[in-house]
Design an enzyme around this catalytic site. Structure first.
Site, PDB file in Angstrom:
ATOM      1  CB  CYS A 261      47.310  17.974 140.898  1.00  0.00           C
ATOM      2  SG  CYS A 261      47.385  19.264 139.642  1.00  0.00           S
TER       3      CYS A 261
ATOM      4  CG  HIS B 138      45.247  19.752 146.313  1.00  0.00           C
ATOM      5  ND1 HIS B 138      46.295  19.073 145.724  1.00  0.00           N
ATOM      6  CD2 HIS B 138      44.623  20.405 145.300  1.00  0.00           C
ATOM      7  CE1 HIS B 138      46.300  19.303 144.420  1.00  0.00           C
ATOM      8  NE2 HIS B 138      45.296  20.116 144.138  1.00  0.00           N
TER       9      HIS B 138
ATOM     10  CD  GLU C 281      42.624  20.355 150.801  1.00  0.00           C
ATOM     11  OE1 GLU C 281      43.350  19.418 151.203  1.00  0.00           O
ATOM     12  OE2 GLU C 281      43.051  21.257 150.043  1.00  0.00           O
TER      13      GLU C 281
ATOM     14  CG  PHE D  31      42.694  20.038 136.258  1.00  0.00           C
ATOM     15  CD1 PHE D  31      42.251  20.730 137.382  1.00  0.00           C
ATOM     16  CD2 PHE D  31      43.463  20.720 135.336  1.00  0.00           C
ATOM     17  CE1 PHE D  31      42.556  22.065 137.572  1.00  0.00           C
ATOM     18  CE2 PHE D  31      43.774  22.064 135.519  1.00  0.00           C
ATOM     19  CZ  PHE D  31      43.331  22.733 136.636  1.00  0.00           C
TER      20      PHE D  31
ATOM     21  CE  LYS E  85      49.712  21.366 145.729  1.00  0.00           C
ATOM     22  NZ  LYS E  85      49.349  20.491 146.886  1.00  0.00           N
TER      23      LYS E  85
ATOM     24  CG  HIS F 295      50.088  22.674 142.182  1.00  0.00           C
ATOM     25  ND1 HIS F 295      50.424  21.370 142.508  1.00  0.00           N
ATOM     26  CD2 HIS F 295      48.777  22.625 141.786  1.00  0.00           C
ATOM     27  CE1 HIS F 295      49.385  20.589 142.316  1.00  0.00           C
ATOM     28  NE2 HIS F 295      48.381  21.328 141.882  1.00  0.00           N
TER      29      HIS F 295
END
Length: 415
Positions: free
Chosen positions: A163, A303, A314, A401, A335, A340
């Site tokens: 991502c 994010h 975050e 990831f 998002k 996403h």
């Protein structure tokens, strides 16, 4: 070091297939979520996503070419064509060796691979595959197609970091220009993973929201009852250009890219560091490169995927980096509207950051119903409605990831 500016934007998203429509949807706080139409998802735990709607690729690509492209590459080419046109970039007037392409995607041609494996199985094991299987599937093919279409012979490759992929594309494109290796780089990202394997795979990880009866509000970053992310698809492209080159050709300058950074969590293959250590370091490094202090940032496009662990870590990192200044910021997760977009998220959110600077507004984090007691209520998450404010600088985070972190900082252009 050379200064790097943004002179062109192109977007194909669940909120609109051009930048103007996309902007309008962001200002209104529109949800891009709907029941999945690309395949029969009735047997899946998640039956909804943020799909691109009413998009006709034949308006920009010929039908023969479309048949030879995976959906992710169609989004990539369409958004890039729009960005190049928006920038007024004339390939005939450019030195082709000084114009490059760096593209990001986390997964690439998943649908193509999925379809070909199904055909192979139906053929009783007879090894007959489409000769375009490999070039349709591989992630770097978008950069290749863009360079071939325009004759650009500068730097050309793909970045892959889940991502964080298209933010990493921006990071490397920035370095190519500021070090004087290219005058212009077309950069961005695209993704198209709303497929049986894509949805099924993320379902198996328990990463996706399963709020099938209330899909419009399923993406709930920072809400106490968030239960996972909503998958999106699309593409975003930016034309990055060396400042003097842009000025010489009279280009419109949307913003300046002033800071970039990349770090690793070195913690877990899918979970973020619980204290946000990698996220903290990537933001600090980007601020240092940009020569900006925490108080210089007006808005953080987080994010913020709407996962239980990710949202918390975050915000912990932001509070460590910004301290008391965090209360003066606007924070939002777009998002909540777009879903996403995985490897395309960074590019699309960089475009959002530029639109915030251009139009002095902060897009909202929609779908907020219940405060999370683990989050500081004094922070301004821009819940449910866009807010007007002067936006001089935006920091945009992406985390992937594998523990990949990439941050970019965009600033209002000042000559």
């Amino acid at each position: 070091m050379k200064r790097v500016v943004v002179t062109g934007l192109g977007a194909v998203t669940p909120l609109g297939n051009d930048v103007a429509t996309f902007l309008e949807s962001l200002q209104k706080g529109v949800s891009g979520a709907n029941l999945i139409e690309q395949f029969d998802a009735s047997a899946f735990k998640t039956r909804f996503a943020c799909e691109v709607k009413n998009f006709d690729p034949s308006t920009v690509l010929d039908r023969k070419q479309i048949r030879r492209l995976d959906r992710f590459a169609v989004f990539g080419l369409a958004s890039s064509i729009a960005a190049i046109e928006d920038a007024g970039l004339d390939p005939e007037r450019e030195d082709p060796d000084r114009v490059g392409v760096i593209w990001g995607s986390g997964i690439g041609g998943l649908k193509t691979l999925e379809d070909e494996i199904k055909k192979f199985e139906r053929g009783n094991g007879t090894p007959r595959f489409n000769p375009f299987l490999i070039p349709k599937m591989i992630i770097d093919i978008v950069a290749g197609h863009i360079s071939i279409r325009y004759g650009f012979r500068g730097v050309n490759f793909a970045t892959v970091s889940a991502c964080a992929s298209s933010n990493h594309a921006l990071v490397v494109a920035f370095d190519q220009i500021r070090l004087g290796r290219n005058d212009v780089v077309i950069t961005g990202g695209s993704e198209a993973t709303i497929t049986e394997v894509g949805v099924g795979g993320f379902n198996a990880m328990k990463a996706l929201s399963t709020r099938n009866e209330d899909y419009k509000t399923a993406s709930r970053p920072f809400d106490k009852d968030r239960d996972g992310f909503v998958m999106g698809e699309g593409g975003g492209a930016l034309v990055l250009e060396e400042l003097e080159h842009a000025k010489k050709r009279g280009a419109t300058i949307y913003a300046e890219l002033v800071g970039v950074a990349a770090t690793a969590d070195a913690h877990h293959i899918t979970a973020p560091h619980p204290d946000g250590l990698g996220a903290k370091k990537v933001m600090e490094t980007a601020l240092a490169m940009a020569k900006l202090n925490p108080e210089d940032i007006d808005y953080i496009n987080v994010h913020g995927t709407s996962t239980p662990l990710g949202d918390i870590s975050e915000i912990k990192a932001i509070q460590q980096v910004f301290g008391e200044k965090a209360y003066d910021l606007n924070i939002s997760s777009t998002k909540s509207m777009t879903g996403h977009l995985l490897g395309a998220a960074g590019a699309v959110e960089a475009i959002i950051s530029i639109l915030a600077i251009q139009h002095d507004f902060v897009p909202p984090t929609i779908n907020h119903f219940t405060d999370d007691p683990e989050l500081d209520p004094k922070l301004n998450f821009t819940f449910n409605q866009a807010q007007e404010r002067a936006v001089g600088a935006v920091l945009s985070n992406t985390f992937g990831f594998g523990g990949h972190n990439a941050t970019v900082i965009l600033k209002k252009f000042e000559s």
